[in-house]
Structures are given as structure tokens and as C-alpha cells.
Scaffold this motif. Structure first.
Motif, PDB file in Angstrom:
ATOM      1  N   LEU A   1       0.790  -1.224   0.000  1.00 49.80           N
ATOM      2  CA  LEU A   1       0.000   0.000   0.000  1.00 49.80           C
ATOM      3  C   LEU A   1       0.828   1.282   0.000  1.00 49.80           C
ATOM      4  CD1 LEU A   1      -2.984   0.688  -0.127  1.00 49.80           C
ATOM      5  CD2 LEU A   1      -3.009   0.869   2.368  1.00 49.80           C
ATOM      6  N   PRO A   2       1.932   1.381   0.758  1.00 45.37           N
ATOM      7  CA  PRO A   2       2.705   2.630   0.743  1.00 45.37           C
ATOM      8  C   PRO A   2       3.291   2.955  -0.633  1.00 45.37           C
ATOM      9  CG  PRO A   2       3.275   1.314   2.673  1.00 45.37           C
ATOM     10  CD  PRO A   2       2.445   0.437   1.781  1.00 45.37           C
ATOM     11  N   ARG A   3       3.458   1.944  -1.507  1.00 44.82           N
ATOM     12  CA  ARG A   3       4.068   2.161  -2.826  1.00 44.82           C
ATOM     13  C   ARG A   3       3.060   2.068  -3.972  1.00 44.82           C
ATOM     14  NH1 ARG A   3       8.404  -1.825  -4.155  1.00 44.82           N
ATOM     15  NH2 ARG A   3       8.620  -0.367  -5.900  1.00 44.82           N
ATOM     16  N   MET A   4       1.766   1.905  -3.649  1.00 46.27           N
ATOM     17  CA  MET A   4       0.801   1.654  -4.705  1.00 46.27           C
ATOM     18  C   MET A   4       0.690   2.818  -5.677  1.00 46.27           C
ATOM     19  SD  MET A   4      -0.168  -1.431  -4.602  1.00 46.27           S
ATOM     20  CE  MET A   4      -1.188  -1.227  -6.024  1.00 46.27           C
ATOM     21  N   GLY A   5       0.911   4.049  -5.212  1.00 50.56           N
ATOM     22  CA  GLY A   5       0.845   5.192  -6.116  1.00 50.56           C
ATOM     23  C   GLY A   5       1.843   5.082  -7.254  1.00 50.56           C
ATOM     24  N   GLU A   6       3.099   4.779  -6.912  1.00 58.77           N
ATOM     25  CA  GLU A   6       4.122   4.670  -7.957  1.00 58.77           C
ATOM     26  C   GLU A   6       3.950   3.403  -8.779  1.00 58.77           C
ATOM     27  OE1 GLU A   6       8.284   3.092  -6.843  1.00 58.77           O
ATOM     28  OE2 GLU A   6       7.561   3.978  -4.969  1.00 58.77           O
ATOM     29  N   ILE A   7       3.456   2.330  -8.165  1.00 56.54           N
ATOM     30  CA  ILE A   7       3.239   1.084  -8.914  1.00 56.54           C
ATOM     31  C   ILE A   7       2.155   1.288  -9.969  1.00 56.54           C
ATOM     32  CG2 ILE A   7       2.400  -1.289  -8.731  1.00 56.54           C
ATOM     33  CD1 ILE A   7       3.735  -1.423  -5.970  1.00 56.54           C
ATOM     34  N   VAL A   8       1.030   1.870  -9.555  1.00 56.96           N
ATOM     35  CA  VAL A   8      -0.073   2.094 -10.492  1.00 56.96           C
ATOM     36  C   VAL A   8       0.362   3.040 -11.614  1.00 56.96           C
ATOM     37  CG1 VAL A   8      -2.374   3.079 -10.747  1.00 56.96           C
ATOM     38  CG2 VAL A   8      -1.866   1.579  -8.803  1.00 56.96           C
ATOM     39  N   ALA A   9       1.154   4.064 -11.273  1.00 56.90           N
ATOM     40  CA  ALA A   9       1.611   5.033 -12.278  1.00 56.90           C
ATOM     41  C   ALA A   9       2.519   4.389 -13.320  1.00 56.90           C
ATOM     42  CB  ALA A   9       2.331   6.186 -11.589  1.00 56.90           C
ATOM     43  N   SER A  10       3.119   3.239 -13.003  1.00 59.41           N
ATOM     44  CA  SER A  10       4.041   2.591 -13.940  1.00 59.41           C
ATOM     45  C   SER A  10       3.319   1.713 -14.964  1.00 59.41           C
ATOM     46  CB  SER A  10       5.050   1.731 -13.169  1.00 59.41           C
ATOM     47  OG  SER A  10       4.431   0.585 -12.596  1.00 59.41           O
ATOM     48  N   TYR A  11       2.007   1.479 -14.797  1.00 64.76           N
ATOM     49  CA  TYR A  11       1.261   0.643 -15.738  1.00 64.76           C
ATOM     50  C   TYR A  11       0.991   1.394 -17.035  1.00 64.76           C
ATOM     51  CZ  TYR A  11      -0.272  -2.011 -11.527  1.00 64.76           C
ATOM     52  OH  TYR A  11      -0.342  -2.721 -10.380  1.00 64.76           O
ATOM     53  N   SER A  12       0.983   0.667 -18.131  1.00 64.68           N
ATOM     54  CA  SER A  12       0.421   1.200 -19.374  1.00 64.68           C
ATOM     55  C   SER A  12      -1.102   1.066 -19.290  1.00 64.68           C
ATOM     56  CB  SER A  12       0.929   0.391 -20.566  1.00 64.68           C
ATOM     57  OG  SER A  12       0.309  -0.891 -20.598  1.00 64.68           O
ATOM     58  N   PRO A  13      -1.832   1.716 -20.194  1.00 64.62           N
ATOM     59  CA  PRO A  13      -3.279   1.449 -20.264  1.00 64.62           C
ATOM     60  C   PRO A  13      -3.528  -0.018 -20.618  1.00 64.62           C
ATOM     61  CG  PRO A  13      -2.726   3.447 -21.465  1.00 64.62           C
ATOM     62  CD  PRO A  13      -1.426   2.787 -21.128  1.00 64.62           C
ATOM     63  N   LEU A  14      -4.699  -0.512 -20.251  1.00 65.67           N
ATOM     64  CA  LEU A  14      -5.095  -1.857 -20.652  1.00 65.67           C
ATOM     65  C   LEU A  14      -5.206  -1.951 -22.167  1.00 65.67           C
ATOM     66  CD1 LEU A  14      -8.082  -2.736 -18.260  1.00 65.67           C
ATOM     67  CD2 LEU A  14      -5.870  -3.882 -18.287  1.00 65.67           C
ATOM     68  N   TYR A  15      -4.785  -3.074 -22.733  1.00 63.65           N
ATOM     69  CA  TYR A  15      -5.106  -3.335 -24.136  1.00 63.65           C
ATOM     70  C   TYR A  15      -5.661  -4.746 -24.261  1.00 63.65           C
ATOM     71  CZ  TYR A  15      -0.298  -5.292 -24.404  1.00 63.65           C
ATOM     72  OH  TYR A  15       0.866  -5.995 -24.200  1.00 63.65           O
TER      73      TYR A  15
END
Length: 220
Positions: free
Chosen positions: A165-179
């Protein structure tokens, strides 16, 4: 059953709230003609296969299929072993009408429903589920995030979400959009990319339609 039949329909939202309505349907009795369609829903373009059977002991002689429900026969089959397939190119709700003639010249008709989804709208639909989960994680609300997961995924990922949870912001930001890879009647297969050791790595995301009819994340 012949006569009046009471049907109770329950709609379930992703947050678990439900709405119920009861309707009455009057039946003239069981149709000797039974037609199965596979798949009954999917994204355009969609190819379906119809399988008619007679349960009165007579042999099928001829099958006429108005596959898109516009009142015009699209296919006529005189070989009962020949597959009955139809290709739906455009999204929409279709009501195919299958008419079978038996060996004594008696005809029977059954009307079905085929739902063909717009692939772009399905992408938007699954993206909303995916973003809803990730936005909840970025906001620090694990309980809200796991509402987007089915039961087995919830057991697996809830402790992972809590630990990261403390790192979820940066983890989510590293995803590409779904394809999209594929969408069938009950399974949506998508992918995301994420940087890894100077390159990128592809991760699969699966959505599954639950028994209550709600789509939820099944694996990632």
C-alpha cells in the motif's frame, strides 16, 4: 410449464447492491424444437453456431435460419449434420429465428437472443473496473479496491495490496493502459506493460463474469 410462470429477476451492482423485479410469462407448453447457440454473446465480429434438435422422435428434414432477426431467411440447411453458423459483423442485440421442418412436413420455430458487444465499449467497461480498483489503492483504501475482485482473487491479492500500500501510487503510475487480447461470453483477457530492467514486461489481466452476472478481476 404451460400457463403462467412467475420469474424473479435480480440485478447486482459491483458494490453488491441489488434490485429485484418480478414478471409473469405465459407459456403454451414446451417446444419440440430446442436450439442451442454458442456463443450467445461476445464482441463484434462474432461467429455463432446454432444446434437444433427435435425431442418428439422425428428426424430433421430442413432448417431455415433468419439469423439476424430481420424477417429474411439467411441460411437454409437440408443436411442436419451440417453446421449452422452465422457471422455478426456489427454490434447489436439480434433475435435469430430458427424454423425446422421434420420428416413428416411439420414445422417448428424458436426465437433466440444473441448479444454482440461493441469492442470499444467493452474496453471502456473493463478499464473502468481496472481504474476503480487502482484509484482505491492509490487512495489507501484496500477494502474498496478488493470489491472489484472476485472471491478467489480477493483472498490472494488483499494481503499483497496491504503490504504494498505505501508504494501503490508509484506502482499504479508505472502501468500502461489496458489493451485487449480477447473477450468471450464470460472472460475478458487484457494486458498491461510495465518497465523492467531497462525494458518492459507484459502482464496479463483477467476479468471473469461471476455467477451473479457482475464482471470482476480474476487474476493479474
Amino acid at each position: 410449464k404451460p400457463g403462467q410462470n412467475t420469474l424473479t429477476i435480480t440485478l447486482t451492482a459491483p458494490d453488491g447492491t441489488t434490485r429485484t423485479q418480478t414478471v409473469t410469462v405465459t407459456s403454451a407448453g414446451k417446444n419440440p424444437l430446442q436450439v442451442s447457440v454458442e456463443p450467445q454473446s461476445g464482441v463484434a465480429p462474432l461467429t455463432t453456431r446454432f444446434t437444433p434438435t427435435l425431442n418428439n422422435g422425428r428426424a430433421l428434414q430442413r432448417i431455415d435460419a433468419d439469423a439476424n432477426g430481420d424477417g429474411t431467411t439467411d441460411l437454409t440447411i437440408t443436411d442436419p449434420t451440417q453446421p449452422i453458423e452465422y457471422h455478426y459483423a456489427a454490434p447489436g442485440v439480434y433475435r435469430p429465428r430458427i424454423t425446422a421442418t421434420d420428416s413428416q412436413g411439420q414445422t417448428y420455430t424458436q426465437t433466440l437472443v444473441v448479444v454482440v458487444q461493441d469492442p470499444q465499449k467493452m474496453d471502456q467497461f473493463f478499464t473502468a473496473i481496472w481504474n476503480g480498483m487502482n484509484n482505491a489503492l492509490k487512495g489507501g483504501d484496500v477494502n474498496a479496491a478488493v470489491r472489484y475482485l472476485n472471491e478467489s482473487a480477493r483472498r490472494k491479492y488483499q494481503p499483497v495490496f496491504q503490504a504494498l500500500l505505501p508504494r501503490m501510487g508509484e506502482i499504479v503510475a508505472s502501468y500502461s493502459p489496458l489493451y485487449r487480447l480477447s473477450v468471450t461470453e464470460n472472460i475478458g483477457e487484457y494486458a498491461i506493460q510495465r518497465p523492467h530492467n531497462g525494458g518492459s514486461r507484459v502482464y496479463l489481466v483477467y476479468f471473469l463474469k461471476d455467477a451473479d452476472g457482475v464482471w470482476r478481476v480474476d487474476g493479474m
